[in-house]
Every structure is written in C-alpha cells, then in structure tokens.
Design an enzyme around this catalytic site. Structure first.
Site, PDB file in Angstrom:
ATOM      1  CG  ASP A  81      84.324  75.408 -87.413  1.00 45.05           C
ATOM      2  OD1 ASP A  81      84.473  75.137 -86.203  1.00 45.05           O
ATOM      3  OD2 ASP A  81      85.166  76.062 -88.065  1.00 45.05           O
ATOM      4  CD  GLU A 143      89.649  75.515 -84.229  1.00 49.33           C
ATOM      5  OE1 GLU A 143      90.819  75.507 -83.803  1.00 49.33           O
ATOM      6  OE2 GLU A 143      89.307  74.891 -85.265  1.00 49.33           O
TER       7      GLU A 143
END
Length: 396
Positions: A81, A143
C-alpha cells in the site's frame, strides 16, 4: 549456468517496478489487483503461494516460499500500500513511473515497491539455486494506516506453524542496517457529556472540560515516563513519549459542549510503559471522571478507539537477522530510525528481524517521491548474495 548480468537484472527490475507503480494501491482503495498480479507471477516461476484477504476482500496479504519445506530460512517483507497523492504538486503522473537523472519517480518507488520489485526480480534466481533453507516473500496491506496486514499475517504464520529464522523488512534505509525503532500507538478518545445553555454550566456535563482533564493526565504521564527510561537505552529520546495531536469539540461560545474528541499517541521504548499508561488512564476514567459525569447524566461516557498499536523493534544483543544482513551488505554496524515499520510484529512472534531497503525515508510520502537507481542496484546485489549464502546452509 545463469548468465544474467547485473545490467539485465536492473533493467528487468525497473520494468517490474513501473508495472507495480501503475497499480494505485492507496490504502483506502485496496491492493487486490496488484497482489493477485504478484501471486500469479511468483506461482508461474515455481513458488508456493498463498493469499489471505481482509474482511472487505479488497485487500490481500501474500506469502510465497521458494526452496525446501522446512523451518528456518528468511522472510523478505514489504508492504504494497501507498499513501495518497491528493493535493500534492507532482511534476509527473505519480502512478506512471518516470526516470530522470538517475532517479525513478512515482508514488511508492522508495516506500516501498522498489524493494518488492527487487525481491520478485530475484525470485527466478532463487528458484534455480539449491537452497538449503527457504526464502519467503511476505507482501502486506495497510502498513501505512496501522500495519493491519502484517498483524494478520504474523497471526497466520503462527497458526500455520511457519517458523523462519530471520526477517528482512525492506523499508527505505539507504541500504543501511537498522535493528531498532520505537513502537507507535495511536488512539482517539471520545467524551460524551450533556449539552445545555452556557449561562448554566452546572446543569450540563462539559465534554471538553473532561477531555482537558484527561489530557493533563497524559501530560503528567509524559513526565513520569522520563524516569522509566531503561538504562543505556539507545533511542533518542531514551524514554517513551506521549503527544496530543488534536482536541476538538463544542459548537458555539454559549453552548455547553456535549461532545469532544482527543487524538493522541505514545511511542513506547518497552511494552511495560504502554501497560503503565493504560492502567493509569483507566484508573482516572473509572475512579474519577466517569463517576462525576454520570452524577449529572447517566449516559455520559468516555471511550477510546485504538487506531493502531504497532510494536517497536527492540535492539537485541543476539540478532541473526542483523548479522546476516551485515554480512551480505558489508555494513559494519547497525543503527536506529525514528519511523515505525512492520519489523516489530515479526520480532513479537520470535522471528529475529532487521530493516534494510533501498531509498531514503526522506523521499517517502512527498510529491515527486523517488528512488535512486543506484540504490535499487545495491538492493539487487544484496539479495543475490543472500541467495548464495542460503545455498550453503544455515544463516550464519
């Protein structure tokens, strides 16, 4: 015999990185398409692959293994991400990688699709080697907003009985070896009081006033934590910190505020500090604030949402992951970083962990994020040496 040159590897890695950048995997949008692309790629070259979705199905963790089916080996870990680009003044399309002056520009180039691309680029070479222990790939979601993917992944590793001997987290460290960072615990505390006319403050329950008292307790605890700093703690500052980021509430000068919100965080240097802060706050809320509030309004409340509790990476005297990466990079020492990573989550399930990845955190999250080509090349060489070492047997 493999005749792939360093130039060939770098060219392939840049092509793959451009493909990964083209997936706009902002945390709010999910990473499923990118993860399925990587899963198919790794499966096709012979890796054993499994994926697991989050509750929405829009986000996936990926875990892949090359080499023998046994304990030990190394995890290569990265998140897929990225942070948003909204309102950032990019000079080129953030989701179309461009190369200028030896730099690769695009959202996620250094944080941290560059490392992911390097790992996948080297995967065919790992397959060709006669590894004595496995190399695992762990690519996670979310994350950037709380390490939620890594929390789910580490739980899965425990459930499946997978026991690697080391984890390398490829966050941008300029290819320096990092063996420590503080934890990052973020919270939102909500205060529900009773609105009323400002001319009669005793007839209401002022949510902001109680939020302020809660906040002053945090200030008191912040000072107390300084005395709890472990001896010879390597962090700067060497104690757990607390920060209040935002206090909001109320609607007008002459209205008793019925709602308030406090956003705050702490960065523990040791787990016991987090437990200490929580216990002190619970005593304040249950023993003092809530009883006062509910004398006037039975529905008054104080509740705290956990935004994220990301474990720190604690430097350890014996750390085979650190020693391994120092051996394959040629670095002579390890350092600390101020930012959080997924490394502490792997450490928390007894996998020795270290951070080492291409690019600088100084370029992360900014417009015109970039990764130096030279850093990507160094990462590929490090991974190549790692593969060679794992052909000979145990990590060290």
């Amino acid at each position: 015999m493999d005749k792939t040159t360093d130039t060939d590897r770098l060219a392939h890695c840049k092509t793959l990185l451009a493909e990964l950048i083209a997936f706009p995997t902002v945390s709010s949008e999910g990473n499923r398409a990118l993860t399925e692309y990587l899963a198919a790629h790794l499966h096709d070259i012979g890796a054993k692959v499994w994926t697991e979705p989050d509750a929405t199905g829009d986000k996936l963790n990926l875990f892949a293994t090359i080499g023998p089916d046994c304990d030990g080996g190394v995890i290569l870990s990265g998140h897929t991400d990225v942070v948003p680009v909204t309102d950032q003044p990019w000079s080129s399309d953030p989701f179309e990688m461009s190369e200028r002056d030896g730099r690769l520009f695009g959202r996620g180039t250094c944080d941290m699709k560059g490392f992911v691309a390097a790992c996948v680029t080297m995967a065919p070479e790992f397959v060709r080697r006669k590894l004595k222990v496995p190399i695992h790939f762990a690519f996670t979601y979310d994350e950037e907003i709380g390490c939620f993917g890594a929390q789910a992944l580490t739980a899965s590793l425990l459930r499946r009985g997978i026991k690697p001997a080391a984890a390398i987290i490829g966050e941008p460290s300029s290819m320096k070896v990092i063996d420590g960072h503080k934890g990052c615990f973020e919270y939102t505390t909500w205060f529900t009081g009773l609105e009323g006319h400002g001319s009669a403050p005793d007839r209401g329950v002022n949510a902001i006033e109680y939020a302020a008292r809660y906040m002053m307790k945090l200030v008191e605890l912040r000072e107390a934590l300084k005395a709890r700093a472990p001896e010879n703690c390597p962090f700067d500052p060497p104690h757990t910190t607390i920060n209040m980021g935002m206090l909001t509430g109320g609607v007008a000068h002459n209205v008793i505020p019925g709602k308030a919100r406090l956003d705050w965080e702490m960065r523990p240097v040791q787990p016991a500090d987090a437990a200490f802060v929580k216990a002190e706050l619970e005593q304040l809320v249950q023993g003092e604030l809530l009883p006062e509030m509910r004398k006037k309004h039975s529905a008054a409340d104080i509740c705290t949402d956990i935004v994220a509790e990301v474990a720190g990476l604690l430097p350890e005297h014996k750390n085979p992951a650190r020693d391994l990466v120092m051996a394959v990079t040629g670095e002579n020492d390890a350092g600390l970083v101020p930012f959080g990573t997924e490394a502490g989550l792997f450490q928390s399930i007894s996998i020795p962990s270290v951070i080492c990845g291409p690019g600088s955190i100084a370029q992360a999250h900014k417009p015109d994020e970039y990764l130096d080509v030279a850093q990507l090349s160094l990462c590929l060489k490090m991974l190549g040496r790692l593969g060679q070492r794992l052909e000979t047997g145990p990590l060290m």
